[in-house]
Design a protein around this motif. Structure first.
Motif, PDB file in Angstrom:
ATOM      1  N   LYS A 136       4.151  13.348   3.983  1.00 48.14           N
ATOM      2  CA  LYS A 136       4.945  12.261   4.055  1.00 48.14           C
ATOM      3  C   LYS A 136       4.452  11.085   3.156  1.00 48.14           C
ATOM      4  CE  LYS A 136       7.728  13.402   7.914  1.00 48.14           C
ATOM      5  NZ  LYS A 136       8.177  12.999   9.402  1.00 48.14           N
ATOM      6  N   VAL A 137       5.308  10.516   2.384  1.00 51.36           N
ATOM      7  CA  VAL A 137       5.038   9.153   1.620  1.00 51.36           C
ATOM      8  C   VAL A 137       4.959   8.083   2.645  1.00 51.36           C
ATOM      9  CG1 VAL A 137       5.335   7.783  -0.561  1.00 51.36           C
ATOM     10  CG2 VAL A 137       5.587  10.243  -0.634  1.00 51.36           C
ATOM     11  N   HIS A 138       4.074   7.155   2.551  1.00 53.48           N
ATOM     12  CA  HIS A 138       3.993   6.113   3.385  1.00 53.48           C
ATOM     13  C   HIS A 138       4.048   5.033   2.459  1.00 53.48           C
ATOM     14  CE1 HIS A 138       3.232   7.742   7.562  1.00 53.48           C
ATOM     15  NE2 HIS A 138       3.007   8.824   6.573  1.00 53.48           N
ATOM     16  N   LEU A 139       5.111   3.829   2.424  1.00 53.04           N
ATOM     17  CA  LEU A 139       5.158   2.528   1.743  1.00 53.04           C
ATOM     18  C   LEU A 139       5.019   1.549   2.609  1.00 53.04           C
ATOM     19  CD1 LEU A 139       6.900   2.069  -1.632  1.00 53.04           C
ATOM     20  CD2 LEU A 139       6.630   0.437   0.251  1.00 53.04           C
ATOM     21  N   GLU A 140       3.691   0.728   2.570  1.00 57.01           N
ATOM     22  CA  GLU A 140       3.915  -0.222   3.447  1.00 57.01           C
ATOM     23  C   GLU A 140       3.865  -1.628   2.824  1.00 57.01           C
ATOM     24  OE1 GLU A 140       0.403   0.606   5.868  1.00 57.01           O
ATOM     25  OE2 GLU A 140       1.268   2.226   6.874  1.00 57.01           O
ATOM     26  N   VAL A 141       4.615  -2.762   3.304  1.00 54.82           N
ATOM     27  CA  VAL A 141       4.540  -4.141   2.815  1.00 54.82           C
ATOM     28  C   VAL A 141       4.084  -4.782   4.133  1.00 54.82           C
ATOM     29  CG1 VAL A 141       5.621  -5.912   1.740  1.00 54.82           C
ATOM     30  CG2 VAL A 141       6.332  -3.586   1.163  1.00 54.82           C
ATOM     31  N   GLU A 142       3.098  -5.572   3.989  1.00 54.56           N
ATOM     32  CA  GLU A 142       2.400  -6.251   5.018  1.00 54.56           C
ATOM     33  C   GLU A 142       2.220  -7.739   4.680  1.00 54.56           C
ATOM     34  OE1 GLU A 142      -1.217  -5.799   8.258  1.00 54.56           O
ATOM     35  OE2 GLU A 142      -1.026  -4.578   6.531  1.00 54.56           O
ATOM     36  N   LEU A 167      17.461   4.448   1.086  1.00 52.74           N
ATOM     37  CA  LEU A 167      16.332   5.359   1.571  1.00 52.74           C
ATOM     38  C   LEU A 167      16.851   6.579   1.810  1.00 52.74           C
ATOM     39  CD1 LEU A 167      13.163   5.596   1.566  1.00 52.74           C
ATOM     40  CD2 LEU A 167      13.505   4.717   3.900  1.00 52.74           C
ATOM     41  N   GLN A 168      17.966   6.468   3.070  1.00 49.48           N
ATOM     42  CA  GLN A 168      18.542   7.775   3.458  1.00 49.48           C
ATOM     43  C   GLN A 168      19.384   8.421   2.509  1.00 49.48           C
ATOM     44  OE1 GLN A 168      19.997   7.327   7.419  1.00 49.48           O
ATOM     45  NE2 GLN A 168      17.888   7.854   8.323  1.00 49.48           N
ATOM     46  N   ARG A 190      -1.634  -6.738  11.429  1.00 48.33           N
ATOM     47  CA  ARG A 190      -2.741  -6.947  11.785  1.00 48.33           C
ATOM     48  C   ARG A 190      -3.051  -8.430  11.115  1.00 48.33           C
ATOM     49  NH1 ARG A 190      -5.774  -6.064   7.287  1.00 48.33           N
ATOM     50  NH2 ARG A 190      -4.957  -4.885   5.616  1.00 48.33           N
ATOM     51  N   LEU A 191      -2.377  -8.779  10.288  1.00 49.32           N
ATOM     52  CA  LEU A 191      -2.704  -9.935   9.354  1.00 49.32           C
ATOM     53  C   LEU A 191      -1.895 -11.151  10.134  1.00 49.32           C
ATOM     54  CD1 LEU A 191      -1.949  -8.909   5.606  1.00 49.32           C
ATOM     55  CD2 LEU A 191      -4.117  -9.054   6.994  1.00 49.32           C
ATOM     56  N   GLY A 192      -1.074 -10.944  11.131  1.00 51.47           N
ATOM     57  CA  GLY A 192      -0.521 -12.026  11.972  1.00 51.47           C
ATOM     58  C   GLY A 192       1.117 -12.059  11.605  1.00 51.47           C
ATOM     59  N   GLY A 193       1.589 -11.229  10.466  1.00 54.14           N
ATOM     60  CA  GLY A 193       3.018 -11.237  10.349  1.00 54.14           C
ATOM     61  C   GLY A 193       3.677 -10.031  10.615  1.00 54.14           C
ATOM     62  N   LEU A 194       4.506  -9.426   9.737  1.00 63.26           N
ATOM     63  CA  LEU A 194       4.984  -8.290   9.958  1.00 63.26           C
ATOM     64  C   LEU A 194       4.607  -7.245   8.805  1.00 63.26           C
ATOM     65  CD1 LEU A 194       8.950  -9.285  10.530  1.00 63.26           C
ATOM     66  CD2 LEU A 194       7.090  -8.676  12.129  1.00 63.26           C
ATOM     67  N   ILE A 195       4.624  -5.820   9.202  1.00 66.87           N
ATOM     68  CA  ILE A 195       4.558  -4.821   8.209  1.00 66.87           C
ATOM     69  C   ILE A 195       5.787  -4.075   8.391  1.00 66.87           C
ATOM     70  CG2 ILE A 195       3.309  -3.523  10.363  1.00 66.87           C
ATOM     71  CD1 ILE A 195       1.913  -2.082   8.004  1.00 66.87           C
ATOM     72  N   VAL A 196       6.301  -3.824   7.210  1.00 70.40           N
ATOM     73  CA  VAL A 196       7.569  -2.908   7.099  1.00 70.40           C
ATOM     74  C   VAL A 196       7.006  -1.731   6.200  1.00 70.40           C
ATOM     75  CG1 VAL A 196       9.911  -2.663   6.001  1.00 70.40           C
ATOM     76  CG2 VAL A 196       8.988  -5.041   6.775  1.00 70.40           C
ATOM     77  N   SER A 197       7.292  -0.434   7.101  1.00 72.60           N
ATOM     78  CA  SER A 197       6.882   0.622   6.425  1.00 72.60           C
ATOM     79  C   SER A 197       8.123   1.689   6.332  1.00 72.60           C
ATOM     80  CB  SER A 197       6.060   1.675   7.675  1.00 72.60           C
ATOM     81  OG  SER A 197       4.889   0.870   7.848  1.00 72.60           O
ATOM     82  N   LEU A 198       8.037   2.128   4.762  1.00 66.99           N
ATOM     83  CA  LEU A 198       8.903   3.252   4.490  1.00 66.99           C
ATOM     84  C   LEU A 198       8.366   4.611   4.517  1.00 66.99           C
ATOM     85  CD1 LEU A 198      10.723   1.452   1.488  1.00 66.99           C
ATOM     86  CD2 LEU A 198      11.268   1.255   3.823  1.00 66.99           C
ATOM     87  N   LYS A 250       0.871  -1.190   0.018  1.00 63.39           N
ATOM     88  CA  LYS A 250      -0.030  -0.043   0.186  1.00 63.39           C
ATOM     89  C   LYS A 250       0.905   1.263   0.087  1.00 63.39           C
ATOM     90  CE  LYS A 250      -3.228  -0.203   2.691  1.00 63.39           C
ATOM     91  NZ  LYS A 250      -4.176  -0.110   3.968  1.00 63.39           N
ATOM     92  N   VAL A 251       0.696   2.210  -1.035  1.00 66.07           N
ATOM     93  CA  VAL A 251       1.317   3.567  -1.011  1.00 66.07           C
ATOM     94  C   VAL A 251       0.134   4.654  -0.719  1.00 66.07           C
ATOM     95  CG1 VAL A 251       2.817   4.951  -2.265  1.00 66.07           C
ATOM     96  CG2 VAL A 251       2.920   2.589  -2.667  1.00 66.07           C
ATOM     97  N   TYR A 252       0.488   5.695   0.118  1.00 60.62           N
ATOM     98  CA  TYR A 252      -0.252   6.630   0.380  1.00 60.62           C
ATOM     99  C   TYR A 252       0.538   7.935   1.119  1.00 60.62           C
ATOM    100  CZ  TYR A 252      -0.217   5.163   5.044  1.00 60.62           C
ATOM    101  OH  TYR A 252       0.049   4.697   6.496  1.00 60.62           O
TER     102      TYR A 252
END
Length: 580
Positions: A498-504, A541-542, A557-565, A491-493
């Protein structure tokens, strides 16, 4: 908020601080001087009027000393009581009485006449030869105190009738003898002229209901106006003063009551004659203060343009260089000692700019080399996994899977081997991630995924291969060896600039201690850590978006991990986003 003043403003404030007390003190002292002079003038005027009225009363009272002896004079008594006197002796007595009256009348400076009345004989003897006895006239003017009459023998004036002491007749014609004294208006006008010569302006006598007695050369405001201003003050027996303005000029009006005549003496003196010199000095001092202030401002202005302005230019130049504007140079307008300082500052700024440009160019080259090195580390990592899949599928005889993998690998390496341009759009990167996920689905048919990308963010520029390592970690470390269908959501928003890019994912996940350890590994310097994966993503990224860019790991929330940039939306990207 603290207010900062320049040297020029401080000098002006100091000048005002020094000048204001002096001006205020002078104007205060001059105002006090004017008040003191006014008070002394009032006292002097009232004392002078009191002395004048006292002298006037004393002069009028002298007629008491004349009238009393005349009432008991031998000739008067002889004329009154000796009825057997012959005509010659009677005439002689009359002439003697008239001579004594004329002598008493002429003994003073007053314009007057004296008359002895014999009501029982229906006769009178006067110092005025033209006077003839009239009983009605005697009764109408009869007064035991001084009264003002308009119809005396030769004009207006004060009149009084003297009788024997202690005798109060029921009617004037019951008297045996009486003496009447007339004091004419002319004498009082002479007294007012004498009084005016002593720095008075417009003295006059006033009593309500009677005509004003004024000096022959009255000046200043009209006497009727003065009387109207005084009002009730001159209707009683009061004495005092009043300051009033007539025709724009201030006058001191003083009034004093005569207990003998029962009239007020009124005088008006223009205050300008006495106070005007002080006011002129105050105006001159004010003009001098203004000239001094303007001179101080002129001197401060010269100092401002020759000292403050060059210092201001120097300070502004230092601030601009501090903000990174190394191309700024000071204008060469000064012709004083600051010209040398400005010239050396410009030379120093030129040297700093050259050094900064050289160092910046070196850092850019070093960063590009680092990014390419990190990218080269990612390429083999993914290739090893894919080749392993092809080997396994070949052993299992799944030719279709091998062909699909080969096609996908061709697209994959066509995308990754473009080393000339390290930046791509968000749409291109996610299209590549979709290819990567399709490759993963070849290895695990139960895997499903979703990608949410707003249309306005498809052209957002990001480093190449920024998202793929995160997706690969989610599959390798989270979804392998699970007995349920795996899922990856991307998900990207944009939120708060700020830009949030999440991989869940819904994989096995990590506990809080493991997540904290990963966060600590991400911040290990590049020279001390040779890992890849998330560390490589964080470094890139930096390197592209600055030190405020963040990579965070948390439980999903799915049970695993969420990595946010998360990184700040660049100005040019924000402009594109706001375009219709």
């Amino acid at each position: 908020m603290r207010i900062k003043f320049s040297i020029f403003q401080k000098m002006l404030v100091l000048l005002l601080i020094l000048l204001t007390p002096v001006v205020a003190l002078y104007y205060y002292s001059s105002s006090e001087s004017i008040n003191v002079i006014q008070e002394e003038l009032i006292k002097a005027s009232l004392n002078r009027m009191e002395l004048f009225v006292a002298q006037l009363d004393a002069s009028v009272e002298k007629f008491d000393l004349v009238s009393a002896p005349m009432l008991v004079d031998t000739n008067v008594l002889e004329y009154l009581y000796n009825h057997d006197i012959n005509d010659y002796s009677l005439m002689k007595t009359q002439l003697l009485i008239q001579e004594k009256l004329s002598l008493a009348s002429a003994s003073g400076n007053w314009r007057n006449d004296m008359t002895v009345y014999f009501p029982q004989r229906d006769y009178s003897i006067s110092s005025s030869p033209s006077y003839e006895y009239n009983l009605e006239e005697f009764e109408s003017r009869f007064s035991l105190g001084w009264t003002y009459r308009e119809d005396l023998e030769i004009g207006s004036g004060f009149t009084r009738t003297y009788v024997t002491t202690g005798y109060k007749p029921a009617r004037p014609d019951d008297l045996d003898v009486a003496i009447r004294i007339n004091l004419y208006k002319w004498s009082f006008e002479n007294l007012l002229d004498t009084y005016k010569s002593g720095h008075s302006d417009n003295p006059f006598f006033y009593k309500e209901g009677h005509a004003i007695i004024a000096s022959r050369s009255s000046e200043g405001p009209k006497m009727d106006g003065i009387v109207s201003v005084l009002g009730d003050r001159v209707k009683g027996r009061d004495s005092g003063f009043l300051i009033h303005s007539f025709d724009g000029r201030h006058y001191l009006i003083t009034y004093y009551y005569s207990n003998l005549l029962e009239w007020h003496l009124v005088d008006s003196v223009p205050l300008d004659q006495i106070i005007e010199p002080i006011k002129q000095q105050r105006v001159l001092f004010g003009a001098s203060s203004i000239i001094l202030l303007l001179s101080g401002i002129a001197a401060a202005s010269v100092l401002y343009w020759n000292v403050q302005r060059p210092i201001f230019h120097l300070v502004r130049a230092v601030q601009r260089i501090k903000r990174g504007d190394y191309a700024y140079r000071l204008p060469k307008k000064s012709n004083n000692e600051f010209a040398f300082l400005m010239q050396n500052f410009n030379e120093m700024a030129t040297q700093i700019q050259d050094l900064i440009e050289n160092v910046l160019q070196s850092r850019i080259l070093a960063r590009d080399a680092t990014l390419k090195q990190l990218q080269a580390q990612i390429h083999p990592h993914f290739l090893y996994n894919c080749l392993g899949f092809i080997i396994n599928m070949t052993k299992m005889g799944k030719d279709r899977a091998v062909m699909d993998m080969a096609y996908h690998l061709a697209d994959y390496y066509r995308y990754t081997t473009r080393m000339d341009n390290q930046g791509v759009s968000m749409g291109e990167e996610l299209a590549f991630v979709r290819i990567h996920l399709e490759i993963l689905r070849l290895r695990n048919e139960t895997l499903n995924y979703s990608i949410e990308l707003p249309e306005e963010l498809t052209e957002l520029r990001i480093p190449r291969l920024l998202i793929q390592p995160i997706v690969e970690n989610a599959n390798v470390h989270g979804l392998e060896n699970v007995d349920y269908p795996g899922r990856v959501e991307i998900k990207v928003y944009v939120k708060e600039g700020k830009v949030h890019l999440e991989v869940e994912d819904n994989g096995k996940g990590l506990n809080k201690e493991q997540i904290n350890r990963l966060h600590m590994e991400l911040r290990i310097p590049a020279g001390e850590y040779t890992g890849c994966g998330l560390w490589n993503v964080y470094q890139r990224l930096q390197g592209n978006f600055g030190p405020d860019a963040e990579l965070t790991i948390s439980q999903s929330r799915l049970g695993g991990l969420i990595v946010s940039l998360v990184w700040r939306l660049q100005t040019e990207d924000r402009t594109k986003e706001e375009e219709p």
